[in-house]
Design an enzyme around this catalytic site. Sequence first.
Site, PDB file in Angstrom:
ATOM      1  N   ASN A  62       1.137  -1.500  -0.362  1.00 26.01           N
ATOM      2  CA  ASN A  62       0.324   0.056  -0.040  1.00 26.01           C
ATOM      3  C   ASN A  62       1.474   1.627   0.041  1.00 26.01           C
ATOM      4  O   ASN A  62       1.934   1.129   0.344  1.00 26.01           O
ATOM      5  CB  ASN A  62      -1.147   0.364   1.953  1.00 26.01           C
ATOM      6  CG  ASN A  62      -0.644  -0.411   2.390  1.00 26.01           C
ATOM      7  OD1 ASN A  62       0.613  -0.758   2.772  1.00 26.01           O
ATOM      8  ND2 ASN A  62      -1.135   0.476   3.561  1.00 26.01           N
ATOM      9  N   GLU A  64       0.536   5.251   1.030  1.00 30.65           N
ATOM     10  CA  GLU A  64      -0.137   6.428   1.185  1.00 30.65           C
ATOM     11  C   GLU A  64       0.099   7.534   0.540  1.00 30.65           C
ATOM     12  O   GLU A  64       0.942   7.905  -0.292  1.00 30.65           O
ATOM     13  CB  GLU A  64      -0.580   6.111   2.849  1.00 30.65           C
ATOM     14  CG  GLU A  64      -1.089   5.102   2.945  1.00 30.65           C
ATOM     15  CD  GLU A  64      -1.675   4.699   4.647  1.00 30.65           C
ATOM     16  OE1 GLU A  64      -1.307   5.756   5.546  1.00 30.65           O
ATOM     17  OE2 GLU A  64      -2.096   3.640   5.044  1.00 30.65           O
ATOM     18  N   CYS A  73      -3.946   0.630  -2.533  1.00 27.02           N
ATOM     19  CA  CYS A  73      -4.486  -0.655  -1.563  1.00 27.02           C
ATOM     20  C   CYS A  73      -3.275  -1.815  -2.749  1.00 27.02           C
ATOM     21  O   CYS A  73      -2.765  -1.230  -3.153  1.00 27.02           O
ATOM     22  CB  CYS A  73      -5.266  -1.765  -1.752  1.00 27.02           C
ATOM     23  SG  CYS A  73      -6.382  -0.841  -0.534  1.00 27.02           S
ATOM     24  N   GLU A  75      -2.964  -5.027  -2.864  1.00 29.49           N
ATOM     25  CA  GLU A  75      -3.609  -5.788  -3.909  1.00 29.49           C
ATOM     26  C   GLU A  75      -3.804  -4.926  -5.728  1.00 29.49           C
ATOM     27  O   GLU A  75      -3.280  -5.393  -6.631  1.00 29.49           O
ATOM     28  CB  GLU A  75      -4.897  -5.795  -3.730  1.00 29.49           C
ATOM     29  CG  GLU A  75      -4.776  -6.876  -2.792  1.00 29.49           C
ATOM     30  CD  GLU A  75      -5.301  -6.160  -1.088  1.00 29.49           C
ATOM     31  OE1 GLU A  75      -4.713  -4.612  -0.878  1.00 29.49           O
ATOM     32  OE2 GLU A  75      -5.647  -7.130  -0.335  1.00 29.49           O
ATOM     33  N   CYS A 112     -10.341  -5.670   0.797  1.00 29.09           N
ATOM     34  CA  CYS A 112     -11.407  -4.470   0.216  1.00 29.09           C
ATOM     35  C   CYS A 112     -11.582  -4.580  -0.634  1.00 29.09           C
ATOM     36  O   CYS A 112     -11.786  -5.823  -2.177  1.00 29.09           O
ATOM     37  CB  CYS A 112     -10.686  -2.758   0.603  1.00 29.09           C
ATOM     38  SG  CYS A 112      -9.933  -2.425  -0.773  1.00 29.09           S
ATOM     39  N   CYS A 115     -10.510  -3.920  -4.267  1.00 26.15           N
ATOM     40  CA  CYS A 115      -9.406  -4.478  -5.078  1.00 26.15           C
ATOM     41  C   CYS A 115     -10.201  -5.685  -4.984  1.00 26.15           C
ATOM     42  O   CYS A 115     -10.202  -6.728  -6.262  1.00 26.15           O
ATOM     43  CB  CYS A 115      -8.865  -5.057  -3.700  1.00 26.15           C
ATOM     44  SG  CYS A 115      -7.570  -3.499  -3.514  1.00 26.15           S
TER      45      CYS A 115
HETATM   46  N1  THU Z   1      -5.422  -2.244   2.667  1.00 21.84           N
HETATM   47  C1  THU Z   1      -4.591  -2.211   1.726  1.00 21.84           C
HETATM   48  O1  THU Z   1      -3.774  -2.207   1.417  1.00 21.84           O
HETATM   49  N2  THU Z   1      -5.307  -3.059   1.013  1.00 21.84           N
HETATM   50  C2  THU Z   1      -6.911  -3.760   1.552  1.00 21.84           C
HETATM   51  O2  THU Z   1      -7.321  -4.727   1.254  1.00 21.84           O
HETATM   52  C3  THU Z   1      -7.366  -2.819   2.899  1.00 21.84           C
HETATM   53  C4  THU Z   1      -6.474  -1.341   2.649  1.00 21.84           C
HETATM   54  C5  THU Z   1      -4.312  -0.444   3.030  1.00 21.84           C
HETATM   55  C6  THU Z   1      -5.115   0.980   2.621  1.00 21.84           C
HETATM   56  C7  THU Z   1      -4.521   1.970   3.397  1.00 21.84           C
HETATM   57  O3  THU Z   1      -3.398   2.122   3.217  1.00 21.84           O
HETATM   58  C8  THU Z   1      -4.815   1.057   4.548  1.00 21.84           C
HETATM   59  O4  THU Z   1      -4.969  -0.178   4.578  1.00 21.84           O
HETATM   60  C9  THU Z   1      -5.356   1.069   5.521  1.00 21.84           C
HETATM   61  O5  THU Z   1      -6.975   1.104   5.243  1.00 21.84           O
END
Ligand code: THU
Length: 160
Positions: A62, A64, A73, A75, A112, A115
């Site tokens: 991920n 940010e 994310c 994925e 999520c 994704c």
């Molecule tokens: N996140 C992912 O990388 N994948 C997911 O399927 C759920 C959330 C990340 C996004 C964000 O950087 C952190 O997790 C908190 O939500």
Amino acid sequence: MKHHKVECNFNVFESIEDLPKQIQKLMKFAQEARLKAYAPYSNFLVGAALELENGEFISGNNQENAAYPSGLCAERTAIFYAKSKWPNQAILRMAITAGSKLKTTNTPVPPCGSCRQVLVEYELQQELPIELYFMGSDGTIVHSNSVENILPWVFDKNML
Ligand code: THU
């Protein structure tokens, strides 16, 4: 009125050592990627690794951003890279590991909704299921035989 029911099936592995060797390799690749995540705002690190039919392993984590919705994310970071580099290679499976930087996360963390939607697009396009293996930063691993299994009643191109 008629009642309908949708089922979701999954397997649970007690630890990484219980996974088949090739899947262990993929999960370890995801774990390495997780440690390189850029997540200064949530402190929630996610690593994803996928295996293509040509044998390539691709990982992502991920990323940010101070403008929160601009982040992505793990994925989707991995899958978009893979499909931009090898558009014609089917995705066989994806391993995901996620958890807080501040504590151990033992609960398996599924991808999520956004994704899952991106994953199912390619699953339907390639007409071959994408296997999923997901875990926390430690603990049990959940295995789903396909993305559709964890995204029933999918929105797809046939609805456009
Ligand atoms: N996140 C992912 O990388 N994948 C997911 O399927 C759920 C959330 C990340 C996004 C964000 O950087 C952190 O997790 C908190 O939500």
